[in-house]
Design a protein around this motif. Sequence first.
Motif, PDB file in Angstrom:
ATOM      1  N   ILE A 173      -3.408  12.387   3.072  1.00  0.00           N
ATOM      2  CA  ILE A 173      -5.051  11.938   3.008  1.00  0.00           C
ATOM      3  C   ILE A 173      -5.583  12.999   2.193  1.00  0.00           C
ATOM      4  O   ILE A 173      -5.501  14.026   2.535  1.00  0.00           O
ATOM      5  CB  ILE A 173      -5.480  11.383   4.357  1.00  0.00           C
ATOM      6  CG1 ILE A 173      -6.839  10.973   4.169  1.00  0.00           C
ATOM      7  CG2 ILE A 173      -5.401  12.737   5.302  1.00  0.00           C
ATOM      8  CD1 ILE A 173      -7.445  10.479   5.207  1.00  0.00           C
ATOM      9  N   SER A 190      -4.030   8.378   0.480  1.00  0.00           N
ATOM     10  CA  SER A 190      -5.343   7.792   0.694  1.00  0.00           C
ATOM     11  C   SER A 190      -6.259   9.050   0.202  1.00  0.00           C
ATOM     12  O   SER A 190      -5.822  10.131   0.547  1.00  0.00           O
ATOM     13  CB  SER A 190      -5.606   7.149   1.971  1.00  0.00           C
ATOM     14  OG  SER A 190      -6.840   6.422   1.976  1.00  0.00           O
ATOM     15  N   LEU A 205      -9.166   1.897   8.846  1.00  0.00           N
ATOM     16  CA  LEU A 205      -7.887   2.508   8.597  1.00  0.00           C
ATOM     17  C   LEU A 205      -7.175   2.380  10.138  1.00  0.00           C
ATOM     18  O   LEU A 205      -7.819   2.593  11.069  1.00  0.00           O
ATOM     19  CB  LEU A 205      -7.789   3.991   8.115  1.00  0.00           C
ATOM     20  CG  LEU A 205      -8.242   4.145   6.731  1.00  0.00           C
ATOM     21  CD1 LEU A 205      -8.303   5.812   6.561  1.00  0.00           C
ATOM     22  CD2 LEU A 205      -7.513   3.464   5.582  1.00  0.00           C
ATOM     23  N   LEU A 242     -13.890   0.590   4.500  1.00  0.00           N
ATOM     24  CA  LEU A 242     -12.337   0.463   4.658  1.00  0.00           C
ATOM     25  C   LEU A 242     -12.143   1.095   6.044  1.00  0.00           C
ATOM     26  O   LEU A 242     -12.523   2.230   6.363  1.00  0.00           O
ATOM     27  CB  LEU A 242     -11.651   1.295   3.449  1.00  0.00           C
ATOM     28  CG  LEU A 242     -10.047   1.349   3.674  1.00  0.00           C
ATOM     29  CD1 LEU A 242      -9.512  -0.204   3.573  1.00  0.00           C
ATOM     30  CD2 LEU A 242      -9.555   2.156   2.845  1.00  0.00           C
ATOM     31  N   GLN A 261     -15.042   7.917   8.161  1.00  0.00           N
ATOM     32  CA  GLN A 261     -14.092   6.890   8.375  1.00  0.00           C
ATOM     33  C   GLN A 261     -13.881   6.164   9.587  1.00  0.00           C
ATOM     34  O   GLN A 261     -14.033   6.997  10.666  1.00  0.00           O
ATOM     35  CB  GLN A 261     -12.921   7.777   7.761  1.00  0.00           C
ATOM     36  CG  GLN A 261     -12.758   8.342   6.452  1.00  0.00           C
ATOM     37  CD  GLN A 261     -13.441   9.572   6.440  1.00  0.00           C
ATOM     38  OE1 GLN A 261     -13.280  10.425   7.309  1.00  0.00           O
ATOM     39  NE2 GLN A 261     -14.232   9.716   5.540  1.00  0.00           N
ATOM     40  N   ILE A 284     -10.411  10.374  -0.104  1.00  0.00           N
ATOM     41  CA  ILE A 284     -11.715  10.193   0.484  1.00  0.00           C
ATOM     42  C   ILE A 284     -12.681  11.343  -0.060  1.00  0.00           C
ATOM     43  O   ILE A 284     -12.437  12.210  -0.075  1.00  0.00           O
ATOM     44  CB  ILE A 284     -11.776  10.012   1.991  1.00  0.00           C
ATOM     45  CG1 ILE A 284     -10.850   8.977   2.657  1.00  0.00           C
ATOM     46  CG2 ILE A 284     -13.176  10.057   2.443  1.00  0.00           C
ATOM     47  CD1 ILE A 284     -10.505   9.123   4.111  1.00  0.00           C
ATOM     48  N   LEU A 310       0.839  -1.245   0.118  1.00  0.00           N
ATOM     49  CA  LEU A 310       0.041   0.022  -0.001  1.00  0.00           C
ATOM     50  C   LEU A 310       0.988   1.050   0.094  1.00  0.00           C
ATOM     51  O   LEU A 310       1.979   1.133   0.683  1.00  0.00           O
ATOM     52  CB  LEU A 310      -0.839   0.079   1.141  1.00  0.00           C
ATOM     53  CG  LEU A 310      -1.965  -1.132   1.105  1.00  0.00           C
ATOM     54  CD1 LEU A 310      -2.833  -0.891   2.504  1.00  0.00           C
ATOM     55  CD2 LEU A 310      -2.825  -0.861   0.185  1.00  0.00           C
TER      56      LEU A 310
END
Length: 169
Positions: free
Chosen positions: A52, A10, A74, A72, A117, A12, A6
Motif C-alpha cells: 500500500i 493499492s 477495503l 472504496l 480509509q 492512496i 485485483l
Amino acid sequence: MTKVILGNASAITAPRQDRDSIRRFYGDVLGGKIVKEDNEKDIFRLEEEFYILFRYGDVPDESEFLRSPRALWLQIKSDNVEELTRKILDFGARKLDLPSGLPESVPYLYFQAPGGQCFQLLPNDENQSHYKGAVEGQNVAKEKEAEAIKEQVLSELALQRHQEKSEGF
C-alpha cells in the motif's frame, strides 16, 4: 472472456500532516513494514504479498467520514480478530457501527483508519462467497436487511458529520 483480478497493491493520497499517524497505524498496529520512502511517499508491505503506497501532499483533510460514490472500502483479515480489534481501537481508529450481515458468531469490525480509509476486519477463514452473491446463501433475506441497515446508518453518519462540520465542531 478476458479474466481480471485485483492486484496486490493499492495507492492512496493523504494529507502530509497525517504521515506520522499513518506510519504508526500501518506499521505498529497492522504490522506493515516500510519498504520504500522519500519526501513524498511511503510504501508499506503487509504480510508478504500486499503493498500500500501513501502519497503525501497538500490535499484537503478528508478524514471526516464521507460517503461518496468514489469511496472504496477495503477488507483485511486476521487470525485473531479480537486482538487486532483491540489494537485498532486502542490506537484511536474510528469504529463504524454497521451490521455485517454475517452470522452472529463471526467477529468483525468496521473502522476508519488514519488517512480516512474505511476497512472491514474479518477472520482469515471467513468464506464470504455466498454473502457476495457467488452462491445463494441460506440467509439471503437477513443479508439484504443488513445491507439496507448499513445504507441507512452510513447516510445518517454522513449527515451527522456534515452538520457537525457546518456548526464548527
